[in-house]
Design a protein around this motif. Sequence first.
Motif, PDB file in Angstrom:
ATOM      1  N   ALA A 231       0.834  -1.198   0.000  1.00 60.22           N
ATOM      2  CA  ALA A 231       0.000   0.000   0.000  1.00 60.22           C
ATOM      3  C   ALA A 231       0.871   1.251   0.000  1.00 60.22           C
ATOM      4  O   ALA A 231       0.557   2.242  -0.647  1.00 60.22           O
ATOM      5  CB  ALA A 231      -0.938   0.004   1.203  1.00 60.22           C
ATOM      6  N   GLN A 232       1.994   1.187   0.728  1.00 58.06           N
ATOM      7  CA  GLN A 232       2.861   2.366   0.780  1.00 58.06           C
ATOM      8  C   GLN A 232       3.632   2.519  -0.527  1.00 58.06           C
ATOM      9  O   GLN A 232       4.130   3.591  -0.835  1.00 58.06           O
ATOM     10  CB  GLN A 232       3.821   2.268   1.957  1.00 58.06           C
ATOM     11  N   ASP A 233       3.738   1.419  -1.267  1.00 57.20           N
ATOM     12  CA  ASP A 233       4.340   1.443  -2.594  1.00 57.20           C
ATOM     13  C   ASP A 233       5.691   2.153  -2.582  1.00 57.20           C
ATOM     14  O   ASP A 233       5.948   3.080  -3.346  1.00 57.20           O
ATOM     15  CB  ASP A 233       3.393   2.168  -3.581  1.00 57.20           C
ATOM     16  N   ARG A 234       6.533   1.724  -1.664  1.00 51.42           N
ATOM     17  CA  ARG A 234       7.849   2.355  -1.562  1.00 51.42           C
ATOM     18  C   ARG A 234       8.754   1.836  -2.663  1.00 51.42           C
ATOM     19  O   ARG A 234       8.606   0.717  -3.143  1.00 51.42           O
ATOM     20  CB  ARG A 234       8.447   2.032  -0.193  1.00 51.42           C
ATOM     21  N   GLY A 235       9.721   2.650  -3.018  1.00 47.45           N
ATOM     22  CA  GLY A 235      10.623   2.313  -4.118  1.00 47.45           C
ATOM     23  C   GLY A 235      11.203   0.922  -4.019  1.00 47.45           C
ATOM     24  O   GLY A 235      11.229   0.186  -5.007  1.00 47.45           O
ATOM     25  N   ASN A 236      11.627   0.544  -2.824  1.00 44.79           N
ATOM     26  CA  ASN A 236      12.316  -0.732  -2.701  1.00 44.79           C
ATOM     27  C   ASN A 236      11.405  -1.885  -2.276  1.00 44.79           C
ATOM     28  O   ASN A 236      11.877  -2.944  -1.895  1.00 44.79           O
ATOM     29  CB  ASN A 236      13.479  -0.615  -1.720  1.00 44.79           C
ATOM     30  N   SER A 237      10.112  -1.659  -2.367  1.00 42.54           N
ATOM     31  CA  SER A 237       9.229  -2.753  -1.955  1.00 42.54           C
ATOM     32  C   SER A 237       9.096  -3.766  -3.094  1.00 42.54           C
ATOM     33  O   SER A 237       9.316  -3.457  -4.262  1.00 42.54           O
ATOM     34  CB  SER A 237       7.863  -2.211  -1.553  1.00 42.54           C
ATOM     35  N   LEU A 238       8.742  -4.967  -2.725  1.00 43.50           N
ATOM     36  CA  LEU A 238       8.667  -6.054  -3.689  1.00 43.50           C
ATOM     37  C   LEU A 238       7.344  -6.006  -4.452  1.00 43.50           C
ATOM     38  O   LEU A 238       6.389  -5.367  -4.025  1.00 43.50           O
ATOM     39  CB  LEU A 238       8.798  -7.378  -2.950  1.00 43.50           C
ATOM     40  N   SER A 239       7.300  -6.723  -5.558  1.00 36.91           N
ATOM     41  CA  SER A 239       6.066  -6.810  -6.337  1.00 36.91           C
ATOM     42  C   SER A 239       5.072  -7.716  -5.616  1.00 36.91           C
ATOM     43  O   SER A 239       5.429  -8.475  -4.718  1.00 36.91           O
ATOM     44  CB  SER A 239       6.363  -7.393  -7.708  1.00 36.91           C
ATOM     45  N   ALA A 240       3.823  -7.647  -6.052  1.00 35.10           N
ATOM     46  CA  ALA A 240       2.787  -8.494  -5.459  1.00 35.10           C
ATOM     47  C   ALA A 240       3.148  -9.972  -5.599  1.00 35.10           C
ATOM     48  O   ALA A 240       2.895 -10.766  -4.691  1.00 35.10           O
ATOM     49  CB  ALA A 240       1.442  -8.194  -6.116  1.00 35.10           C
ATOM     50  N   GLU A 241       3.765 -10.334  -6.710  1.00 31.17           N
ATOM     51  CA  GLU A 241       4.133 -11.746  -6.926  1.00 31.17           C
ATOM     52  C   GLU A 241       5.212 -12.160  -5.925  1.00 31.17           C
ATOM     53  O   GLU A 241       5.159 -13.248  -5.355  1.00 31.17           O
ATOM     54  CB  GLU A 241       4.666 -11.970  -8.354  1.00 31.17           C
ATOM     55  N   GLU A 242       6.191 -11.292  -5.715  1.00 28.96           N
ATOM     56  CA  GLU A 242       7.249 -11.617  -4.759  1.00 28.96           C
ATOM     57  C   GLU A 242       6.703 -11.688  -3.339  1.00 28.96           C
ATOM     58  O   GLU A 242       7.119 -12.537  -2.543  1.00 28.96           O
ATOM     59  CB  GLU A 242       8.375 -10.581  -4.861  1.00 28.96           C
ATOM     60  N   GLN A 243       5.776 -10.782  -3.025  1.00 26.28           N
ATOM     61  CA  GLN A 243       5.169 -10.803  -1.694  1.00 26.28           C
ATOM     62  C   GLN A 243       4.359 -12.085  -1.502  1.00 26.28           C
ATOM     63  O   GLN A 243       4.366 -12.681  -0.417  1.00 26.28           O
ATOM     64  CB  GLN A 243       4.247  -9.583  -1.494  1.00 26.28           C
ATOM     65  N   THR A 244       3.663 -12.504  -2.546  1.00 34.02           N
ATOM     66  CA  THR A 244       2.896 -13.752  -2.472  1.00 34.02           C
ATOM     67  C   THR A 244       3.828 -14.926  -2.193  1.00 34.02           C
ATOM     68  O   THR A 244       3.542 -15.789  -1.359  1.00 34.02           O
ATOM     69  CB  THR A 244       2.133 -13.993  -3.789  1.00 34.02           C
ATOM     70  N   GLU A 245       4.965 -14.922  -2.887  1.00 40.03           N
ATOM     71  CA  GLU A 245       5.927 -16.004  -2.690  1.00 40.03           C
ATOM     72  C   GLU A 245       6.416 -16.045  -1.231  1.00 40.03           C
ATOM     73  O   GLU A 245       6.525 -17.122  -0.630  1.00 40.03           O
ATOM     74  CB  GLU A 245       7.113 -15.761  -3.627  1.00 40.03           C
ATOM     75  N   LYS A 246       6.682 -14.859  -0.665  1.00 35.43           N
ATOM     76  CA  LYS A 246       7.121 -14.799   0.732  1.00 35.43           C
ATOM     77  C   LYS A 246       6.045 -15.365   1.661  1.00 35.43           C
ATOM     78  O   LYS A 246       6.334 -16.107   2.597  1.00 35.43           O
ATOM     79  CB  LYS A 246       7.426 -13.349   1.123  1.00 35.43           C
ATOM     80  N   MET A 247       4.824 -14.986   1.372  1.00 36.76           N
ATOM     81  CA  MET A 247       3.692 -15.433   2.184  1.00 36.76           C
ATOM     82  C   MET A 247       3.575 -16.963   2.142  1.00 36.76           C
ATOM     83  O   MET A 247       3.370 -17.604   3.175  1.00 36.76           O
ATOM     84  CB  MET A 247       2.438 -14.773   1.585  1.00 36.76           C
ATOM     85  N   LEU A 248       3.698 -17.529   0.960  1.00 39.02           N
ATOM     86  CA  LEU A 248       3.536 -18.978   0.822  1.00 39.02           C
ATOM     87  C   LEU A 248       4.708 -19.725   1.443  1.00 39.02           C
ATOM     88  O   LEU A 248       4.541 -20.811   1.993  1.00 39.02           O
ATOM     89  CB  LEU A 248       3.361 -19.350  -0.658  1.00 39.02           C
ATOM     90  N   LYS A 249       5.891 -19.116   1.369  1.00 37.08           N
ATOM     91  CA  LYS A 249       7.053 -19.713   2.034  1.00 37.08           C
ATOM     92  C   LYS A 249       6.827 -19.775   3.537  1.00 37.08           C
ATOM     93  O   LYS A 249       7.148 -20.771   4.190  1.00 37.08           O
ATOM     94  CB  LYS A 249       8.293 -18.850   1.766  1.00 37.08           C
ATOM     95  N   ALA A 250       6.297 -18.699   4.090  1.00 36.36           N
ATOM     96  CA  ALA A 250       6.022 -18.672   5.532  1.00 36.36           C
ATOM     97  C   ALA A 250       4.972 -19.715   5.892  1.00 36.36           C
ATOM     98  O   ALA A 250       5.107 -20.429   6.887  1.00 36.36           O
ATOM     99  CB  ALA A 250       5.563 -17.283   5.952  1.00 36.36           C
ATOM    100  N   ALA A 251       3.946 -19.839   5.051  1.00 36.14           N
ATOM    101  CA  ALA A 251       2.902 -20.837   5.286  1.00 36.14           C
ATOM    102  C   ALA A 251       3.510 -22.233   5.305  1.00 36.14           C
ATOM    103  O   ALA A 251       3.243 -23.037   6.201  1.00 36.14           O
ATOM    104  CB  ALA A 251       1.828 -20.742   4.201  1.00 36.14           C
ATOM    105  N   LYS A 252       4.339 -22.492   4.311  1.00 32.65           N
ATOM    106  CA  LYS A 252       4.965 -23.805   4.201  1.00 32.65           C
ATOM    107  C   LYS A 252       5.853 -24.069   5.428  1.00 32.65           C
ATOM    108  O   LYS A 252       5.827 -25.158   6.009  1.00 32.65           O
ATOM    109  CB  LYS A 252       5.812 -23.836   2.928  1.00 32.65           C
TER     110      LYS A 252
END
Lengths: 227, 227
Positions: free
Chosen positions: A198-219
């Motif tokens: 939401a803050q859309d900062r310059g160095n923030s990851l894309s939605a796809e990368e964030q999804t990957e992080k989320m699924l890694k944490a789930a796993k």
Amino acid sequence: MGRPPLDRKTRRAAAQNMIHSAEQLIEEDGIGHVTIRKIANRADVNSAALYHYFTDVDELLMFACMDIMRLISENVDEVKAQTEDTDPMTRYTRVWEVLCSDGFRNPELTSHVLFGKHSEDIERIVRKYLTIFPAPEHEDDEEPDPERMKSLINHFDFRSDVRQETAGAMNRDVDDPHVEIVTELMMGYYRMLLGELAQDRGNSLSAEEQTEKMLKAAKYLMQKPIS
Amino acid sequence: MGRPPLDRKTRRAAAQNMIHSAEQLIEEDGIGHVTIRKIANRADVNSAALYHYFTDVDELLMFACMDIMRLISENVDEVKAQTEDTDPMTRYTRVWEVLCSDGFRNPELTSHVLFGKHSEDIERIVRKYLTIFPAPEHEDDEEPDPERMKSLINHFDFRSDVRQETAGAMNRDVDDPHVEIVTELMMGYYRMLLGELAQDRGNSLSAEEQTEKMLKAAKYLMQKPIS
């Protein structure tokens, strides 16, 4: 500044008009840029008039988010139906996939609805929404239709969905304290990633990368045996 | 609306005045209620003048939070020094205890600083802060003192502290992907609990109860052996 009209139908139409104006502004500018003043301008009413109908801009925005939440909720239900016979871990992952895919597309809006000022007050919000937008056959009832109440509340209650799927994937009871901890950790992580997007900062990851992080944490959380 | 004074000392005094005004308002009203207009009134300048010095209200508020962040950071350092010879799990828990105890007392402020618009931009923030508040012996330097830069950046970088203690408690390298996941999950959970406290909703838990939840999650994540 006009007094609120006393006739129920007129009041209802006025509230609907304000909500539709808010919906348009969310679509055009993003929820973070919508203010009471802008909604009032669009709805062609005085800013003060909005407070005759809504406690604050956050409440009004909850109503304006209803359609998008319904869509996400339907997508979650669809995944749950599709994976009814699959193993619980796949189900769990698929539910998070759809929450990420839909939520990360509208990060600010999803944050507002799930983690905002009125998010713990969904029953009241839904009740008020149904008095503003009643089903045609319930237009004259004092109380909203309980069936519709239940169905709409379900649109907001992703935490319950997540908790239930977590219990399934962990093969534990839904009230198990470990299920609670894992659910909370994942909801917190989801909230953080929504906030970063939401803050859309310059160095923030894309939605796809964030999804990957989320699924890694789930796993990670699911993989680990519990002592 | 006056142009910004060109003399460095005068500019510095003006910026300091605005920051001190913001500090007072945070103290009086809470960070969530501080606006550019209020700061301008208190500092006795035109709202527009603030934008000669700061990119936005969020940046100005970062500077005004510096003292409180320093305090929290010193408390974390103290705990780390006290627990140098204890087992890593105790250290890890104690660090989270102090982050909760200090953070949950100022949830909005801590959220703003750690998870706000400028939180990923700490080096720039600290550099600017030191040009506004230089050490007396560096008053005429163009660049801030690197030692002070490093020390101030450390005041904001709780994520590194947490990550390092997580690595210790998990007996893994600080760059290990599991260490990253656990750090992120805990930071996300911390953010969520800060948010709930900041919103101060009727049914939200007390700071003590939130701390207990946080420590339970920490224990859960650390207890489980990794497959």
